[in-house]
Every structure is written in C-alpha cells, then in structure tokens.
Design a protein around this motif. Structure first.
Motif, mmCIF file in Angstrom:
data_model
loop_
_atom_site.group_PDB
_atom_site.id
_atom_site.type_symbol
_atom_site.label_atom_id
_atom_site.label_comp_id
_atom_site.label_asym_id
_atom_site.label_seq_id
_atom_site.Cartn_x
_atom_site.Cartn_y
_atom_site.Cartn_z
ATOM 1 N N GLY A 13 0.818 -1.207 0.000
ATOM 2 C CA GLY A 13 0.000 0.000 0.000
ATOM 3 C C GLY A 13 0.851 1.255 0.000
ATOM 4 N N PRO A 14 0.184 2.395 0.107
ATOM 5 C CA PRO A 14 -1.217 2.570 0.500
ATOM 6 C C PRO A 14 -2.188 2.278 -0.648
ATOM 7 N N VAL A 15 -3.344 1.720 -0.283
ATOM 8 C CA VAL A 15 -4.411 1.460 -1.239
ATOM 9 C C VAL A 15 -5.734 1.848 -0.589
ATOM 10 N N VAL A 16 -6.748 2.012 -1.434
ATOM 11 C CA VAL A 16 -8.111 2.141 -0.938
ATOM 12 C C VAL A 16 -8.795 0.810 -1.214
ATOM 13 N N ARG A 17 -9.206 0.133 -0.165
ATOM 14 C CA ARG A 17 -9.791 -1.201 -0.287
ATOM 15 C C ARG A 17 -11.105 -1.239 0.488
ATOM 16 N N ASP A 18 -12.167 -1.683 -0.157
ATOM 17 C CA ASP A 18 -13.483 -1.782 0.485
ATOM 18 C C ASP A 18 -13.914 -0.454 1.096
ATOM 19 N N GLY A 19 -13.546 0.634 0.433
ATOM 20 C CA GLY A 19 -14.016 1.948 0.850
ATOM 21 C C GLY A 19 -13.187 2.626 1.922
ATOM 22 N N HIS A 20 -12.018 2.056 2.283
ATOM 23 C CA HIS A 20 -11.183 2.717 3.284
ATOM 24 C C HIS A 20 -9.706 2.545 2.917
ATOM 25 N N PRO A 21 -8.838 3.459 3.365
ATOM 26 C CA PRO A 21 -7.403 3.335 3.093
ATOM 27 C C PRO A 21 -6.783 2.221 3.912
ATOM 28 N N SER A 22 -5.799 1.574 3.307
ATOM 29 C CA SER A 22 -5.112 0.463 3.972
ATOM 30 C C SER A 22 -3.616 0.564 3.694
ATOM 31 N N LEU A 23 -2.824 0.350 4.737
ATOM 32 C CA LEU A 23 -1.369 0.400 4.644
ATOM 33 C C LEU A 23 -0.815 -0.796 5.401
ATOM 34 N N THR A 24 0.167 -1.482 4.816
ATOM 35 C CA THR A 24 0.812 -2.600 5.491
ATOM 36 C C THR A 24 2.272 -2.257 5.748
ATOM 37 N N LEU A 25 2.695 -2.406 6.997
ATOM 38 C CA LEU A 25 4.049 -2.069 7.413
ATOM 39 C C LEU A 25 4.875 -3.326 7.615
ATOM 40 N N TYR A 55 -6.751 8.067 1.638
ATOM 41 C CA TYR A 55 -7.367 8.753 2.778
ATOM 42 C C TYR A 55 -8.851 8.417 2.881
ATOM 43 N N ALA A 56 -9.400 8.714 4.064
ATOM 44 C CA ALA A 56 -10.844 8.666 4.290
ATOM 45 C C ALA A 56 -11.179 9.709 5.346
ATOM 46 N N HIS A 57 -12.376 10.266 5.251
ATOM 47 C CA HIS A 57 -12.785 11.259 6.248
ATOM 48 C C HIS A 57 -14.288 11.165 6.471
ATOM 49 N N ASP A 58 -14.711 11.660 7.641
ATOM 50 C CA ASP A 58 -16.117 11.510 8.029
ATOM 51 C C ASP A 58 -16.794 12.825 8.407
ATOM 52 N N GLY A 59 -16.166 13.946 8.081
ATOM 53 C CA GLY A 59 -16.721 15.241 8.442
ATOM 54 C C GLY A 59 -16.066 15.842 9.666
ATOM 55 N N GLU A 60 -15.487 15.020 10.528
ATOM 56 C CA GLU A 60 -14.761 15.511 11.698
ATOM 57 C C GLU A 60 -13.336 14.987 11.756
ATOM 58 N N LEU A 62 -10.016 12.894 9.747
ATOM 59 C CA LEU A 62 -9.354 12.473 8.509
ATOM 60 C C LEU A 62 -8.267 11.473 8.870
ATOM 61 N N PHE A 63 -8.280 10.326 8.202
ATOM 62 C CA PHE A 63 -7.192 9.354 8.294
ATOM 63 C C PHE A 63 -6.488 9.333 6.948
ATOM 64 N N CYS A 64 -5.159 9.388 6.964
ATOM 65 C CA CYS A 64 -4.399 9.409 5.716
ATOM 66 C C CYS A 64 -3.132 8.575 5.881
ATOM 67 N N CYS A 65 -2.755 7.874 4.815
ATOM 68 C CA CYS A 65 -1.519 7.091 4.854
ATOM 69 C C CYS A 65 -0.771 7.233 3.533
ATOM 70 N N TYR A 155 1.460 7.381 8.495
ATOM 71 C CA TYR A 155 0.026 7.619 8.545
ATOM 72 C C TYR A 155 -0.281 8.620 9.645
ATOM 73 N N PHE A 156 -1.419 9.291 9.521
ATOM 74 C CA PHE A 156 -1.754 10.318 10.503
ATOM 75 C C PHE A 156 -3.262 10.482 10.621
ATOM 76 N N ILE A 157 -3.652 11.109 11.716
ATOM 77 C CA ILE A 157 -5.036 11.466 11.979
ATOM 78 C C ILE A 157 -5.105 12.971 12.159
ATOM 79 N N ALA A 158 -6.078 13.600 11.523
ATOM 80 C CA ALA A 158 -6.329 15.034 11.686
ATOM 81 C C ALA A 158 -7.804 15.234 11.981
ATOM 82 N N CYS A 159 -8.145 16.379 12.535
ATOM 83 C CA CYS A 159 -9.543 16.649 12.855
ATOM 84 C C CYS A 159 -9.931 18.036 12.374
ATOM 85 N N ARG A 160 -11.232 18.271 12.313
ATOM 86 C CA ARG A 160 -11.764 19.531 11.790
ATOM 87 C C ARG A 160 -11.988 20.565 12.885
#
Length: 320
Positions: A13-25, A55-60, A62-65, A155-160
């Motif tokens: 990865g990173p890939v988008v799989r089944d509607g969400h980002p995925s990363l393998t370390l 990446y994926a986000h839900d309005g509040e 954000l997850f990104c890899c 990878y990281f997490i951010a918020c709105r």
C-alpha cells in the motif's frame, strides 16, 4: 472503517480497499503474529487518493496514509510527501493534525555525507513544515522508528473542529529544541497530544508519542536495557501524570495503568522477554500491548514505547 494499518512481515500500500485506506508495514521479521490497527467512526466515510496518498474522512476526522519509496535522497522525497499531505489537509478542511506515525527502513544507515536516514527524513519533514509556516508548537505527538523494508511509511489522523493540546515533558527537552548534534534539523513532534472533541458528546483521547530513555536531550543508561526501559516508563508516568497535565488545563488523574493500544519497540530481539516482564508489571492486564523488534531513531536507544488513553479511561479519571 476510517483506516487500517497492518503490522506484518511485508510492506504494502497505500491502497483504498473496500471503501477505506489500507497500509501494510514491514515490522515483523521475528515470526511474531501480525496484527491490524483499525480506526473506526460512527459517521459515513468518504475515501479517495491524492498524490500517492490514500485517505478517508467523516466530516470531523481524517485518516491518511502514504509511502516514500526507497531512495538515496529522503530529504526531497519526504518533503514532497509531507507537502502533499498538507495540501490534502487544506483541500478537505481538517486543519488540526492530531497524531503521526513514521516507520523508516534502515533508519540508522549512514550515507556518503555522514548523515543517517533518520537525519535525512527529519530535514525533509522540517522543510515541509517551514514551507507551510507551521509553528513548532503546533506539531503533534508522533512516532518515528525503524522498519524491515518499504522505504518510509507514514500515517496520521487530523480533525476539523476538536481542540488539540500538545504536551511536553518536564524531564525532557522539547524535541524541536534539540541541539545541532542530534541532526541538521531537529525532530518535529510533541511528547503527547490531548484531543478534546467538546460538546454535545465528549470523546477525548490522549496520544503518547514514542518515548525512550532520554533525560533532557541525552540518551541515558546506554547499553543497559533494564534501566532504559525503567527510565522510559518513568518518563511516560511523569508525562501523563496529573501534575504535568494540570499545567495544560487537563484535569485527568492518569497512571501507566490507563494506557492502551501500547506498542513497545525493542532494538535487540534478545531483550524482548525482559522488556515484556517489565511492561506487564507496569500496564493494565486489560491493555493491548504489542512488542516489535525494530531499530530506534538513535543507535544508542534500545527501547521506545507509545500508547494512548481512551475516552473511557479519561472519563473514569475525571478528565473528560
């Protein structure tokens, strides 16, 4: 699902799989069991790709890899990857970065100029921060340790809108103030970050950065795994203790028993049994604790520990 990160014996990865980002370390070459870290949300998720990032986000939140492929020039490639991440944050509107993880293959290998890979990575990251005019005090909790392949994965997490408070440790010099002997550019991270989601329903988290046997800015007890592990645990105890948190307006009464999702990075495989015994006595029996045999960002560091405190624990402690 907001994102998934696999800790395995390979990189992907990173890939988008089944509607969400995925990363393998690539973090397990010791035959230990692989595991997947999953970040979930109760809201609808939108996922996508941006300049090599998933990446994926839900309005509040954000997850990104992303991944920086193996190269002789990690300065330029790291700067480009981090600038792409900042661009995505701005485009989607998630200005508060909460927590970052960086896994660096051959982290202590030295190039022809006498600089190791970690130093190159720090220079590239700092250059991106400078271009974005990001204040040192806005840089959140982070981990940067070795891996067993795959260049640099992050990878990281951010918020709105949630409030983010970055926390330092009175026993340690802020990383962004390290003297030049620790690299042309200082590491860029806070010792911990407190996330307060506010009303109507509070769901607070405390993220503890990768923490090691450092007092002030110096590695202490070189070569002694037992004393390094004890010092690391003491550093975390002080960091999340009520006296230190009160300085930041946080009323939680926390101990090591409140930590969960703990990762323990151990440089020498032979030291893992001792470290496991010490950590088993320090952390709650209910805590999820993973032990990973990887290199640490300084060659004289033998162990590094990170973790988080969940909303349930914070509520019980009076902090949420």
């Amino acid at each position: 699902m907001l994102g998934a990160v696999g800790y395995s014996d390979r990189a992907g990865g990173p890939v988008v799989r089944d509607g969400h980002p995925s990363l393998t370390l690539s973090m397990r070459d010791d035959g230990g069991p692989a595991f997947t870290e999953v970040w979930r949300t109760t809201a609808d998720v939108t996922s996508g790709r941006h300049k090599g990032l998933a990446y994926a986000h839900d309005g509040e939140y954000l997850f990104c890899c992303g991944r920086i492929e193996e190269t002789a020039d990690y300065v330029t490639s790291t700067e480009a990857a981090y600038l792409a991440a900042f661009e995505l944050i701005e485009l989607l509107g998630y200005p508060n970065v909460v927590r970052v993880w960086n896994m660096v293959n051959e982290i202590n290998d030295v190039d022809d100029g006498g600089h190791n890979v970690y130093t190159q990575f720090c220079r590239g990251r700092a250059a991106a921060f400078e271009q974005r005019q990001m204040s040192e005090r806005l840089i959140p909790a982070a981990t940067c340790v070795g891996s067993h392949g795959g260049g640099v994965a992050f990878y990281f997490i951010a918020c709105r809108s949630a409030r983010v408070t970055n926390i330092e440790n009175p026993r340690q010099t802020p990383a962004y103030r390290y003297p030049p002997r620790y690299g042309i550019k200082s590491p860029s991270f806070a010792r911990a970050t407190y996330l307060s989601s506010g009303s109507p329903v509070r769901s607070d988290y405390l993220f503890v950065s990768g923490t090691a046997s450092i007092l002030g800015c110096e590695t202490v007890y070189k070569g002694d795994i037992e004393r390094q592990c004890a010092t690391t645990l003491d550093n975390i105890s002080v960091l999340i203790g009520p006296g230190n948190l009160a300085k930041y307006g946080i009323g939680a009464d926390l101990t090591l028993q409140d930590l969960d999702s703990v990762k323990v990075y151990v440089k020498r495989d032979a030291d893992i049994p001792l470290v496991r015994r010490m950590c088993s006595g320090a952390f709650s029996g209910d805590a999820e604790v993973a032990y990973l045999n990887v290199d640490i960002c300084r060659d004289d560091l033998l162990v590094e520990i990170e973790g988080m405190v969940t909303p349930e624990r914070l509520t019980a402690s009076g902090g949420a």
